[in-house]
Structure formats: structure tokens, C-alpha cells
Design a protein around this motif. Sequence first.
Motif, PDB file in Angstrom:
ATOM      1  N   GLY A  86      -0.852  -7.031  -2.633  1.00 65.81           N
ATOM      2  CA  GLY A  86       0.456  -6.557  -2.192  1.00 65.81           C
ATOM      3  C   GLY A  86       0.424  -5.150  -1.637  1.00 65.81           C
ATOM      4  N   GLU A  87      -0.425  -4.301  -2.190  1.00 64.62           N
ATOM      5  CA  GLU A  87      -0.521  -2.922  -1.707  1.00 64.62           C
ATOM      6  C   GLU A  87      -0.975  -2.886  -0.251  1.00 64.62           C
ATOM      7  N   GLY A  88      -2.042  -3.601   0.057  1.00 66.79           N
ATOM      8  CA  GLY A  88      -2.541  -3.612   1.426  1.00 66.79           C
ATOM      9  C   GLY A  88      -1.581  -4.282   2.386  1.00 66.79           C
ATOM     10  N   GLN A  89      -0.972  -5.372   1.957  1.00 59.72           N
ATOM     11  CA  GLN A  89       0.006  -6.061   2.796  1.00 59.72           C
ATOM     12  C   GLN A  89       1.202  -5.156   3.084  1.00 59.72           C
ATOM     13  N   MET A  90       1.569  -4.332   2.112  1.00 58.61           N
ATOM     14  CA  MET A  90       2.649  -3.369   2.311  1.00 58.61           C
ATOM     15  C   MET A  90       2.244  -2.304   3.327  1.00 58.61           C
ATOM     16  N   PHE A  91       0.989  -1.855   3.274  1.00 58.61           N
ATOM     17  CA  PHE A  91       0.519  -0.825   4.199  1.00 58.61           C
ATOM     18  C   PHE A  91       0.513  -1.327   5.639  1.00 58.61           C
ATOM     19  N   VAL A  92       0.012  -2.552   5.864  1.00 57.96           N
ATOM     20  CA  VAL A  92      -0.003  -3.046   7.242  1.00 57.96           C
ATOM     21  C   VAL A  92       1.418  -3.320   7.724  1.00 57.96           C
ATOM     22  N   TRP A 126      -1.792 -10.535   7.011  1.00 53.89           N
ATOM     23  CA  TRP A 126      -2.786  -9.984   6.086  1.00 53.89           C
ATOM     24  C   TRP A 126      -2.973 -10.935   4.895  1.00 53.89           C
ATOM     25  N   GLY A 127      -1.889 -11.495   4.403  1.00 54.40           N
ATOM     26  CA  GLY A 127      -2.006 -12.473   3.333  1.00 54.40           C
ATOM     27  C   GLY A 127      -2.676 -13.746   3.803  1.00 54.40           C
ATOM     28  N   ALA A 128      -2.425 -14.123   5.061  1.00 52.50           N
ATOM     29  CA  ALA A 128      -3.010 -15.352   5.601  1.00 52.50           C
ATOM     30  C   ALA A 128      -4.519 -15.236   5.732  1.00 52.50           C
ATOM     31  N   ILE A 129      -5.025 -14.014   5.924  1.00 51.54           N
ATOM     32  CA  ILE A 129      -6.483 -13.834   5.987  1.00 51.54           C
ATOM     33  C   ILE A 129      -7.117 -14.272   4.666  1.00 51.54           C
ATOM     34  N   ALA A 130      -6.544 -13.778   3.567  1.00 55.60           N
ATOM     35  CA  ALA A 130      -7.038 -14.200   2.248  1.00 55.60           C
ATOM     36  C   ALA A 130      -6.815 -15.687   2.038  1.00 55.60           C
ATOM     37  N   GLY A 131      -5.687 -16.198   2.543  1.00 54.17           N
ATOM     38  CA  GLY A 131      -5.409 -17.619   2.413  1.00 54.17           C
ATOM     39  C   GLY A 131      -6.418 -18.473   3.161  1.00 54.17           C
ATOM     40  N   ALA A 139     -13.073 -18.884  -1.206  1.00 55.21           N
ATOM     41  CA  ALA A 139     -13.265 -17.521  -1.687  1.00 55.21           C
ATOM     42  C   ALA A 139     -12.198 -17.183  -2.724  1.00 55.21           C
ATOM     43  N   ASN A 140     -12.592 -16.504  -3.773  1.00 54.74           N
ATOM     44  CA  ASN A 140     -11.663 -16.136  -4.832  1.00 54.74           C
ATOM     45  C   ASN A 140     -10.618 -15.170  -4.300  1.00 54.74           C
ATOM     46  N   GLU A 141      -9.339 -15.554  -4.423  1.00 52.33           N
ATOM     47  CA  GLU A 141      -8.269 -14.726  -3.845  1.00 52.33           C
ATOM     48  C   GLU A 141      -8.109 -13.390  -4.541  1.00 52.33           C
ATOM     49  N   VAL A 142      -8.525 -13.298  -5.809  1.00 50.68           N
ATOM     50  CA  VAL A 142      -8.440 -12.013  -6.496  1.00 50.68           C
ATOM     51  C   VAL A 142      -9.326 -10.990  -5.797  1.00 50.68           C
ATOM     52  N   LEU A 143     -10.540 -11.397  -5.461  1.00 48.24           N
ATOM     53  CA  LEU A 143     -11.476 -10.485  -4.804  1.00 48.24           C
ATOM     54  C   LEU A 143     -11.057 -10.192  -3.369  1.00 48.24           C
ATOM     55  N   THR A 144     -10.683 -11.230  -2.615  1.00 43.73           N
ATOM     56  CA  THR A 144     -10.371 -11.016  -1.202  1.00 43.73           C
ATOM     57  C   THR A 144      -9.115 -10.180  -1.023  1.00 43.73           C
ATOM     58  N   THR A 145      -8.073 -10.482  -1.790  1.00 43.32           N
ATOM     59  CA  THR A 145      -6.850  -9.695  -1.641  1.00 43.32           C
ATOM     60  C   THR A 145      -7.059  -8.258  -2.114  1.00 43.32           C
ATOM     61  N   ASN A 149      -6.986  -4.685   0.385  1.00 46.37           N
ATOM     62  CA  ASN A 149      -6.176  -3.489   0.140  1.00 46.37           C
ATOM     63  C   ASN A 149      -6.845  -2.257   0.736  1.00 46.37           C
ATOM     64  N   PHE A 150      -8.122  -2.112   0.469  1.00 46.48           N
ATOM     65  CA  PHE A 150      -8.850  -0.930   0.937  1.00 46.48           C
ATOM     66  C   PHE A 150      -8.951  -0.917   2.456  1.00 46.48           C
ATOM     67  N   VAL A 151      -9.142  -2.093   3.043  1.00 46.11           N
ATOM     68  CA  VAL A 151      -9.199  -2.176   4.501  1.00 46.11           C
ATOM     69  C   VAL A 151      -7.868  -1.740   5.109  1.00 46.11           C
ATOM     70  N   ALA A 152      -6.767  -2.207   4.533  1.00 48.24           N
ATOM     71  CA  ALA A 152      -5.444  -1.863   5.062  1.00 48.24           C
ATOM     72  C   ALA A 152      -5.160  -0.372   4.926  1.00 48.24           C
ATOM     73  N   ILE A 153      -5.497   0.199   3.785  1.00 49.38           N
ATOM     74  CA  ILE A 153      -5.253   1.629   3.571  1.00 49.38           C
ATOM     75  C   ILE A 153      -6.081   2.462   4.550  1.00 49.38           C
ATOM     76  N   LEU A 154      -7.334   2.068   4.761  1.00 51.38           N
ATOM     77  CA  LEU A 154      -8.174   2.777   5.732  1.00 51.38           C
ATOM     78  C   LEU A 154      -7.650   2.599   7.153  1.00 51.38           C
ATOM     79  N   LEU A 155      -7.098   1.438   7.444  1.00 48.40           N
ATOM     80  CA  LEU A 155      -6.524   1.192   8.763  1.00 48.40           C
ATOM     81  C   LEU A 155      -5.346   2.126   9.021  1.00 48.40           C
TER      82      LEU A 155
END
Length: 344
Positions: A86-92, A126-131, A139-145, A149-155
Amino acid sequence: MKRLSPGTVRKKSLVVALALALTAAITSAVFWLAGASPIDAYGALYKGSFGSRFGFEETLMLTGVLILVALAAAVPARAQLWNIGGEGQMFVGALAAVLVGLNLQAPPPVVVVAALVSGALAGATWGAIAGALKSVLSANEVLTTLMLNFVAILLVDLAITRVFADSGVPSASPHLPEGVELPDVWPGAGVNLTIIVAILAAVAAHILLMWTSLGLRIRAVGLGLDAARNAGLPVARLQALSLALGGAFAGLAGSVIVIGIQGLLVRGFSPGFGFVGIAIAMLARAKPAWVVPSAILFAALTVGGSYLEPIVGLSASAAILVQAVLVISLLAFWVFPPGRIGGK
């Protein structure tokens, strides 16, 4: 829609009452050991959040944001998924909203709506990428989501340091044009439509999950993956869709922060709202109807926490302790209901 029997309602009410009582007992003991009066401490929390017009308005504004990030976790949870992103999705979502707000040449109301929609779409993407990673690669959604987050914050950091380098505002984008903002709920109020947008989103999530065929299928997946597959449901597709829907709510949260609260995109604007939303969703048991009161409680504790130090000499982080103990207490009573503890 399923109706709860009186016995079920009583049991759920008992669990909540016991959790509140246990939370009050534990945190009161901690406050007392820290040298503060528990009554004064809880009085300070109330005074900070509801005891003044400013505190009440701040609580309502924060409630709006927390409702949206909690929905981002609650909707995927109904499909047996943990959305930690949710943090990364909020950032994008915030980034998309500010880009539209600064560049779209249209009347301010149109720009506001477009910014909100673009933020929700960015979060959904952003959520659909993990989906997609979950659906295609398992892929485990806990790890991907979490990693996203870090990718979105860096973006967002990259956009602020490169795209908005000449904004004239340190570590932020330029201010949005005049009029590109959510209007106040009523003239002169310190509360704008952020809280209304959030409540409407909660209503929409509730209707989606409880009154539509799509919601029925998502809940069926959450009740049993194997049973859902045997019934012919496209489990992978439904889980991917639920992550995208969760991302849309988080992206909308980022939009309202930019359009309704800050008026620009600030580097590191979130103190962890996305992760707080997970706790709120757990408290609400992933039910949108219960997300609203749960978000109000967390917002009140957060805003009221600023009054703890000047009134009773406790750090504002003591309010986080109350939140944590409450969530843990509720989880404990859900896992070990009163009847089971008593041996019934």
C-alpha cells in the motif's frame, strides 16, 4: 447479504469488549510504570483528537487517508492475499496525481477529478504488477508488494530530484495551480472532501464485495482456494484483480494527499500510512464496513498522541503502543475465543 444471528453479534461484541478492556489494562500499567497517570494519558489522547476544533479536523483528515490505505489491504485480504504494498501504491498514485495536476490544461474541477482518477489508476497498475507476478509466476505477493514499495519510493525521489529539480521548493514538486484542490466540506471548515471521498470508497468496496458477482467470487477464493478451483473459478485472475483493486484505493490515498492536503508532492510524504493501513484492515477483519470506525480510532490515537508529552510527559509513540496492543489483543481473542478459553 448474509445476516448475523443475535448470538454471533453477541460473540463478536464480547470479543471487541474484551480486547478493549485488555488493551486499557495493559497500556494503563505501562503508563503508570512510566510515571504518568493512565486517566490523564487517555484524557490527553481525547483532548488532542476530539477536544478542540483543530484536533477534530485533523482527526477527520487523517481518517480519510487511513480509510483508503486500509481498503488497499482489506480487499486483497478477502482473496487470501497480503498486500504489503500500500505504501508504494500510494506513492505512485501521488506522483501520477501531481503530474496531471501540474500539466493538464483544463478547468480546476476537471483537473482535480482527473488527478484523483489518475492516482487510482497508477496505484491499480502498481498492484497489478504484483498480481501478474502472482498469477503467472506464482510469486509470493508479500515479497513482491513489499519490494515494489522501495521501487515506488525511489521513483518518486527520482522525479523530485530530476523532473522537479527547478521547482523552487526544496525536496518537493512545484505547488499545484490555484484552484486545483479538494473543496472544503462547508465554507470555512478545516475539513475538505478527503473524508467524503474516503467514505464513498468504503461504501463502494462494501457494495463490490457483498452485493456483486465479482465480490462473491473474490470472497469464494478467500474462503478456500481448492474449493474455488474445483468450482471452476479463475483463482489466479481473481487474486490478481483483487491486488489491482487494492492498489487503486492506495493510489487514491496518494492522490488525496497531494490534491486535498499538501498541494504538492513532498519527498517522503508518508510516515508509513500504507503499513498502518494493514493494521487497520486487520482490526476491521478485512471488512470495508468496519474499516471506517477502525480508521477513526487509529487517526484519533495518532493525532491525540501529540498531546501526550506536553500534558503527561509521555512520548507520542505511546499512542502507537495503544494501537499495537489493541490489534494484538483482538487477534488473540479471535484465535482463542472466550468460549474456547473456558473449555466450552
